[in-house]
Design a protein around this motif. Structure first.
Motif, PDB file in Angstrom:
ATOM      1  N   MET A   1       1.024  -0.969  -0.268  1.00  0.00           N
ATOM      2  CA  MET A   1      -0.004   0.158   0.001  1.00  0.00           C
ATOM      3  C   MET A   1       0.457   1.185  -0.008  1.00  0.00           C
ATOM      4  SD  MET A   1      -3.019   0.947   0.048  1.00  0.00           S
ATOM      5  CE  MET A   1      -4.461   1.761   0.383  1.00  0.00           C
ATOM      6  N   LYS A   2       2.255   0.730   0.667  1.00  0.00           N
ATOM      7  CA  LYS A   2       2.819   2.490   0.543  1.00  0.00           C
ATOM      8  C   LYS A   2       3.453   1.862  -0.733  1.00  0.00           C
ATOM      9  CE  LYS A   2       5.407   4.231   4.097  1.00  0.00           C
ATOM     10  NZ  LYS A   2       4.757   5.307   4.788  1.00  0.00           N
ATOM     11  N   ARG A   3       3.847   1.560  -0.924  1.00  0.00           N
ATOM     12  CA  ARG A   3       4.305   1.703  -2.531  1.00  0.00           C
ATOM     13  C   ARG A   3       3.271   2.516  -3.692  1.00  0.00           C
ATOM     14  NH1 ARG A   3       7.045  -3.213  -5.174  1.00  0.00           N
ATOM     15  NH2 ARG A   3       8.135  -1.920  -7.028  1.00  0.00           N
ATOM     16  N   LEU A   4       1.897   1.792  -3.590  1.00  0.00           N
ATOM     17  CA  LEU A   4       0.773   2.529  -3.890  1.00  0.00           C
ATOM     18  C   LEU A   4       0.724   3.769  -4.339  1.00  0.00           C
ATOM     19  CD1 LEU A   4      -0.792   1.881  -6.182  1.00  0.00           C
ATOM     20  CD2 LEU A   4      -2.706   2.271  -3.830  1.00  0.00           C
ATOM     21  N   ILE A   5       1.008   4.871  -2.201  1.00  0.00           N
ATOM     22  CA  ILE A   5       0.879   5.767  -2.108  1.00  0.00           C
ATOM     23  C   ILE A   5       1.912   6.528  -3.128  1.00  0.00           C
ATOM     24  CG2 ILE A   5       1.021   7.220  -0.382  1.00  0.00           C
ATOM     25  CD1 ILE A   5      -1.122   4.998   1.079  1.00  0.00           C
ATOM     26  N   ASN A   6       3.137   6.282  -2.514  1.00  0.00           N
ATOM     27  CA  ASN A   6       4.767   6.912  -3.090  1.00  0.00           C
ATOM     28  C   ASN A   6       4.641   7.132  -4.570  1.00  0.00           C
ATOM     29  OD1 ASN A   6       5.862   6.798  -0.721  1.00  0.00           O
ATOM     30  ND2 ASN A   6       6.845   5.459  -0.433  1.00  0.00           N
ATOM     31  N   GLY A   7       4.111   5.865  -5.303  1.00  0.00           N
ATOM     32  CA  GLY A   7       3.570   6.097  -6.340  1.00  0.00           C
ATOM     33  C   GLY A   7       2.803   6.896  -6.910  1.00  0.00           C
ATOM     34  N   LEU A   8       1.897   6.789  -6.246  1.00  0.00           N
ATOM     35  CA  LEU A   8       0.344   8.784  -6.419  1.00  0.00           C
ATOM     36  C   LEU A   8       1.396   9.475  -6.295  1.00  0.00           C
ATOM     37  CD1 LEU A   8      -2.779   6.655  -4.940  1.00  0.00           C
ATOM     38  CD2 LEU A   8      -1.951   6.942  -7.703  1.00  0.00           C
ATOM     39  N   HIS A   9       2.017   9.405  -5.009  1.00  0.00           N
ATOM     40  CA  HIS A   9       2.901  11.224  -4.789  1.00  0.00           C
ATOM     41  C   HIS A   9       3.682  11.726  -6.034  1.00  0.00           C
ATOM     42  CE1 HIS A   9       1.300  11.229  -0.906  1.00  0.00           C
ATOM     43  NE2 HIS A   9       1.681  10.343  -0.429  1.00  0.00           N
ATOM     44  N   LYS A  10       4.636  10.506  -6.844  1.00  0.00           N
ATOM     45  CA  LYS A  10       5.431  10.781  -8.087  1.00  0.00           C
ATOM     46  C   LYS A  10       4.622  10.701  -9.051  1.00  0.00           C
ATOM     47  CE  LYS A  10       9.126  10.212  -6.094  1.00  0.00           C
ATOM     48  NZ  LYS A  10      10.154  11.276  -5.472  1.00  0.00           N
ATOM     49  N   LEU A  11       3.529  10.245  -9.502  1.00  0.00           N
ATOM     50  CA  LEU A  11       2.838  11.292 -10.313  1.00  0.00           C
ATOM     51  C   LEU A  11       2.017  11.952 -10.419  1.00  0.00           C
ATOM     52  CD1 LEU A  11       1.093  10.309 -13.300  1.00  0.00           C
ATOM     53  CD2 LEU A  11      -0.540   9.315 -11.547  1.00  0.00           C
ATOM     54  N   GLU A  12       1.281  12.533  -9.406  1.00  0.00           N
ATOM     55  CA  GLU A  12       1.332  14.422  -9.340  1.00  0.00           C
ATOM     56  C   GLU A  12       2.428  14.858  -8.924  1.00  0.00           C
ATOM     57  OE1 GLU A  12      -1.025  15.943  -5.124  1.00  0.00           O
ATOM     58  OE2 GLU A  12       0.412  14.625  -4.452  1.00  0.00           O
ATOM     59  N   GLU A  13       3.424  14.685  -9.025  1.00  0.00           N
ATOM     60  CA  GLU A  13       4.770  15.859  -8.924  1.00  0.00           C
ATOM     61  C   GLU A  13       5.449  15.732 -10.245  1.00  0.00           C
ATOM     62  OE1 GLU A  13       7.967  13.617  -5.538  1.00  0.00           O
ATOM     63  OE2 GLU A  13       6.397  14.148  -4.599  1.00  0.00           O
ATOM     64  N   TYR A  14       5.356  14.343 -11.065  1.00  0.00           N
ATOM     65  CA  TYR A  14       5.702  14.994 -12.127  1.00  0.00           C
ATOM     66  C   TYR A  14       4.790  15.320 -13.331  1.00  0.00           C
ATOM     67  CZ  TYR A  14       9.669  11.051 -10.872  1.00  0.00           C
ATOM     68  OH  TYR A  14      11.026  11.315 -10.329  1.00  0.00           O
ATOM     69  N   SER A  15       3.150  15.433 -12.782  1.00  0.00           N
ATOM     70  CA  SER A  15       2.591  15.725 -13.686  1.00  0.00           C
ATOM     71  C   SER A  15       2.458  17.149 -12.901  1.00  0.00           C
ATOM     72  CB  SER A  15       1.215  15.426 -13.316  1.00  0.00           C
ATOM     73  OG  SER A  15       0.610  13.940 -13.339  1.00  0.00           O
ATOM     74  N   LEU A  16       3.009  17.374 -12.298  1.00  0.00           N
ATOM     75  CA  LEU A  16       2.983  18.891 -11.430  1.00  0.00           C
ATOM     76  C   LEU A  16       4.654  19.965 -12.425  1.00  0.00           C
ATOM     77  CD1 LEU A  16       1.781  19.013  -7.986  1.00  0.00           C
ATOM     78  CD2 LEU A  16       0.632  20.534 -10.122  1.00  0.00           C
ATOM     79  N   ILE A  17       5.065  19.051 -12.041  1.00  0.00           N
ATOM     80  CA  ILE A  17       6.717  18.948 -13.217  1.00  0.00           C
ATOM     81  C   ILE A  17       6.202  19.094 -14.960  1.00  0.00           C
ATOM     82  CG2 ILE A  17       9.014  18.613 -13.880  1.00  0.00           C
ATOM     83  CD1 ILE A  17       8.967  17.626 -10.630  1.00  0.00           C
ATOM     84  N   LEU A  18       5.542  18.180 -15.658  1.00  0.00           N
ATOM     85  CA  LEU A  18       5.357  18.163 -17.025  1.00  0.00           C
ATOM     86  C   LEU A  18       4.908  19.531 -17.386  1.00  0.00           C
ATOM     87  CD1 LEU A  18       5.984  16.964 -19.680  1.00  0.00           C
ATOM     88  CD2 LEU A  18       3.735  15.466 -19.381  1.00  0.00           C
ATOM     89  N   CYS A  19       3.322  19.926 -16.543  1.00  0.00           N
ATOM     90  CA  CYS A  19       2.506  21.019 -16.716  1.00  0.00           C
ATOM     91  C   CYS A  19       3.538  22.779 -16.974  1.00  0.00           C
ATOM     92  CB  CYS A  19       1.919  21.045 -16.136  1.00  0.00           C
ATOM     93  SG  CYS A  19       0.216  19.276 -15.877  1.00  0.00           S
TER      94      CYS A  19
END
Length: 161
Positions: free
Chosen positions: A1-19
């Motif tokens: 579960m922790k890996r999923l949450i960390n993955g979602l955090h990374k997705l959120e961060e990378y989405s912001l960086i990409l935008c």
């Protein structure tokens, strides 16, 4: 579960960086095209505006997760620990309720967006889809903060503070 949450955090961060990166590049190219070639891109400013909307609503969740939103803490910092935790709980619950209203209102708003953007001809529902998504992200992080606030209050009461 922790890996999923960390993955979602990374997705959120990378989405912001990409935008942010795409917005910066598009605006730079727009300035060059308009200034040096007298040939502005018709879609560039529209895309930048839509990316700004996405950055704003994705950034709300990121900001709450990092604890970086501005807050007025002059009074809260002078309270005893139990009241400080209670004040935090009240603020977090108020934010949660506000974002429930935003979520519901944004869904109604999306239901009436049956148009396309002027220059890019994007469906406006796609552009504004980030509003309920951002609201859900905020509510998920805020729910974690509410649970943490309740634990702090219960722990302080148990310790006798």
């Amino acid at each position: 579960m922790k890996r999923l949450i960390n993955g979602l955090h990374k997705l959120e961060e990378y989405s912001l960086i990409l935008c942010l990166a795409v917005m910066g590049i598009v605006l730079f190219v727009q300035i060059v095209m308009r200034t040096f070639f007298s040939a502005p891109l018709k879609w560039a400013e529209e895309l930048a505006r839509y990316l700004q909307i996405w950055i704003t609503f994705l950034g709300i969740g990121y900001g709450i997760r990092r604890g970086s939103h501005i807050g007025m803490t002059l009074l809260k910092d002078r309270l005893p620990p139990v009241l400080k935790a209670l004040c935090g709980l009240i603020v977090d619950v108020a934010g949660f309720l506000a974002f429930i209203v935003l979520f519901r209102t944004s869904l109604q708003f999306l239901a009436h967006q049956n148009v396309v953007s002027t220059a890019m001809e994007l469906p406006m529902q796609l552009v504004y889809l980030v509003i309920p998504v951002g609201a859900v992200i905020y509510m998920a992080y805020d729910m974690g903060m509410i649970v943490s606030d309740i634990r702090k209050i219960l722990q302080r009461r148990k310790d006798g503070c």
